[in-house]
Design an enzyme around this catalytic site. Structure first.
Site, mmCIF file in Angstrom:
data_model
loop_
_atom_site.group_PDB
_atom_site.id
_atom_site.type_symbol
_atom_site.label_atom_id
_atom_site.label_comp_id
_atom_site.label_asym_id
_atom_site.label_seq_id
_atom_site.Cartn_x
_atom_site.Cartn_y
_atom_site.Cartn_z
ATOM 1 N N TYR A 249 -40.002 40.860 82.895
ATOM 2 C CA TYR A 249 -39.681 41.264 81.524
ATOM 3 C C TYR A 249 -40.864 40.972 80.593
ATOM 4 O O TYR A 249 -41.326 41.840 79.847
ATOM 5 C CB TYR A 249 -38.434 40.509 81.063
ATOM 6 C CG TYR A 249 -37.812 41.052 79.799
ATOM 7 C CD1 TYR A 249 -37.165 42.283 79.781
ATOM 8 C CD2 TYR A 249 -37.861 40.315 78.618
ATOM 9 C CE1 TYR A 249 -36.583 42.777 78.626
ATOM 10 C CE2 TYR A 249 -37.277 40.801 77.455
ATOM 11 C CZ TYR A 249 -36.645 42.034 77.463
ATOM 12 O OH TYR A 249 -36.074 42.512 76.306
HETATM 13 N N1 LIG Z 1 -30.646 42.316 73.291
HETATM 14 C C1 LIG Z 1 -31.714 41.550 73.145
HETATM 15 O O1 LIG Z 1 -31.619 40.328 72.937
HETATM 16 C C2 LIG Z 1 -33.087 42.153 73.195
HETATM 17 C C3 LIG Z 1 -34.165 41.372 72.774
HETATM 18 C C4 LIG Z 1 -35.440 41.898 72.814
HETATM 19 C C5 LIG Z 1 -35.638 43.184 73.273
HETATM 20 N N2 LIG Z 1 -34.590 43.926 73.697
HETATM 21 C C6 LIG Z 1 -34.872 45.270 74.195
HETATM 22 O O2 LIG Z 1 -34.167 46.211 73.430
HETATM 23 C C7 LIG Z 1 -33.859 47.359 74.234
HETATM 24 C C8 LIG Z 1 -32.359 47.634 74.116
HETATM 25 O O3 LIG Z 1 -31.693 46.462 74.492
HETATM 26 P P1 LIG Z 1 -30.099 46.312 74.346
HETATM 27 O O4 LIG Z 1 -29.846 44.858 74.133
HETATM 28 O O5 LIG Z 1 -29.534 47.307 73.430
HETATM 29 O O6 LIG Z 1 -29.711 46.664 75.881
HETATM 30 P P2 LIG Z 1 -28.414 47.332 76.516
HETATM 31 O O7 LIG Z 1 -28.449 46.918 77.943
HETATM 32 O O8 LIG Z 1 -27.211 47.021 75.684
HETATM 33 O O9 LIG Z 1 -28.744 48.898 76.394
HETATM 34 C C9 LIG Z 1 -29.809 49.470 77.089
HETATM 35 C C10 LIG Z 1 -29.482 50.929 77.358
HETATM 36 O O10 LIG Z 1 -30.602 51.480 78.065
HETATM 37 C C11 LIG Z 1 -30.109 52.263 79.134
HETATM 38 N N3 LIG Z 1 -31.107 52.315 80.196
HETATM 39 C C12 LIG Z 1 -31.477 51.318 81.037
HETATM 40 N N4 LIG Z 1 -32.367 51.779 81.933
HETATM 41 C C13 LIG Z 1 -32.574 53.084 81.640
HETATM 42 C C14 LIG Z 1 -33.359 54.097 82.217
HETATM 43 N N5 LIG Z 1 -34.088 53.854 83.339
HETATM 44 N N6 LIG Z 1 -33.373 55.326 81.669
HETATM 45 C C15 LIG Z 1 -32.589 55.600 80.578
HETATM 46 N N7 LIG Z 1 -31.774 54.676 80.020
HETATM 47 C C16 LIG Z 1 -31.773 53.435 80.543
HETATM 48 C C17 LIG Z 1 -28.845 51.555 79.585
HETATM 49 O O11 LIG Z 1 -27.991 52.424 80.324
HETATM 50 C C18 LIG Z 1 -28.252 51.105 78.245
HETATM 51 O O12 LIG Z 1 -27.401 52.104 77.701
HETATM 52 C C19 LIG Z 1 -34.294 47.005 75.657
HETATM 53 O O13 LIG Z 1 -35.541 47.580 75.917
HETATM 54 C C20 LIG Z 1 -34.430 45.488 75.627
HETATM 55 O O14 LIG Z 1 -35.413 45.041 76.528
HETATM 56 C C21 LIG Z 1 -33.311 43.446 73.675
#
Ligand SMILES: NC(=O)c1ccc[n+]([C@@H]2O[C@H](COP(=O)([O-])OP(=O)(O)OC[C@H]3O[C@@H](n4cnc5c(N)ncnc54)[C@H](O)[C@@H]3O)[C@@H](O)[C@H]2O)c1
Length: 247
Positions: free
Chosen positions: A154
């Site tokens: 990550y």
């Molecule tokens: N939630 C956190 O604490 C956090 C913190 C920092 C960064 N992020 C980043 O923010 C982004 C969204 O996170 P979130 O918390 O909403 O996650 P989540 O898991 O709730 O949603 C992610 C979405 O991306 C989709 N996805 C995953 N792989 C995919 C692919 N190969 N092609 C198309 N769609 C795909 C999933 O089906 C899901 O609907 C991510 O990139 C995550 O790394 C999240």
């Protein structure tokens, strides 16, 4: 906010979390929103909750052809893609130091978080260049700036995403296209439930505001960065960390 009403946004990873909330906010502010996700059913749920100004498309960022096809369908339906928000992301291997990490699991994180982000940028730019206008935002992570221990897949791929955005910001700076990133700390989504408790505690302990961010915190910042109002910033990674990052 000026200028986004009537524009078209593609949100990748729109089926949950930050992508779902961002899709809803952009639509509420007058954009037409195409919701892409590898889980087409969840993308459809997002689009149905929004109503007639949204559409749903299955697309997996590890499969460039599926992303190209979805964008083409959006362009055919709406004419132009003004804004692209890439929220697709996976955690990759967690809970082990680098020397014990399974390389196949690392490759999976790379395929989605970094190579997948490049695919999204490639396809987005190819649709934006003829119009000499576009806003692209990739959701990276504070882990890419600071490095979270025992999350090498990550941390490294999100750092790669931040580097990619720096390069692309310069590449398209004279084409009317901005490419920026967001570096959230912990945001309260289903993403967290997939992480071990101690990893979540490690991240929460480092937030001076003493709380996780909300999906609305993320969506509001993204909505501004993809608007015409945010016109003199590119290649930049915006902070969203409750005070954790001060650089
Ligand atoms: N939630 C956190 O604490 C956090 C913190 C920092 C960064 N992020 C980043 O923010 C982004 C969204 O996170 P979130 O918390 O909403 O996650 P989540 O898991 O709730 O949603 C992610 C979405 O991306 C989709 N996805 C995953 N792989 C995919 C692919 N190969 N092609 C198309 N769609 C795909 C999933 O089906 C899901 O609907 C991510 O990139 C995550 O790394 C999240």
């Amino acid at each position: 906010m000026e200028g986004i009403a009537g524009q078209v946004a593609v949100v990748v990873g729109a089926g949950a979390g930050i992508g779902r909330a961002t899709s809803a906010l952009l639509a509420a502010r007058g954009m037409t929103v195409a919701c892409l996700d590898r889980d087409e059913r969840s993308a459809r749920e997002t689009a149905e909750a929004i109503g007639s100004s949204a559409s749903a498309h299955g697309a997996d960022v590890t499969d460039a052809d599926s992303v190209r096809a979805a964008f083409q369908a959006v362009a055919d339906a709406y004419g132009q893609v003004h804004a692209v928000v890439n929220c697709a992301g996976v955690q990759g291997p967690t809970g082990a130091p680098s020397h014990l990490v399974d390389l196949d699991a690392f490759d999976q994180a790379y395929a989605v978080n970094l190579r997948g982000a490049l695919v999204v940028s490639q396809v987005a730019v190819s649709h934006m260049l003829p119009h000499r206008y576009g806003r692209i935002v990739h959701v990276a992570s504070i882990a890419g700036k600071e490095g979270n221990p025992n999350m090498i897949g990550y941390s490294a791929t999100k750092a790669g995403m931040i580097g990619m955005v720096k390069a692309q910001g310069k590449e398209y700076a004279r084409d009317g296209i901005t490419v920026n990133a967001l570096a959230p700390a912990v945001i309260d989504t289903g993403f967290l439930t997939k992480l071990p408790d101690e990893v979540v505690r490690y991240m929460l302990d480092r937030i001076p505001m003493g709380r996780a961010g909300t999906v609305d915190d993320a969506a509001r910042l993204i909505a501004w960065v993809v608007s015409p109002e945010c016109g003199f910033t590119t290649g930049f990674t915006f902070d969203l960390s409750g005070g954790r990052a001060t650089y």
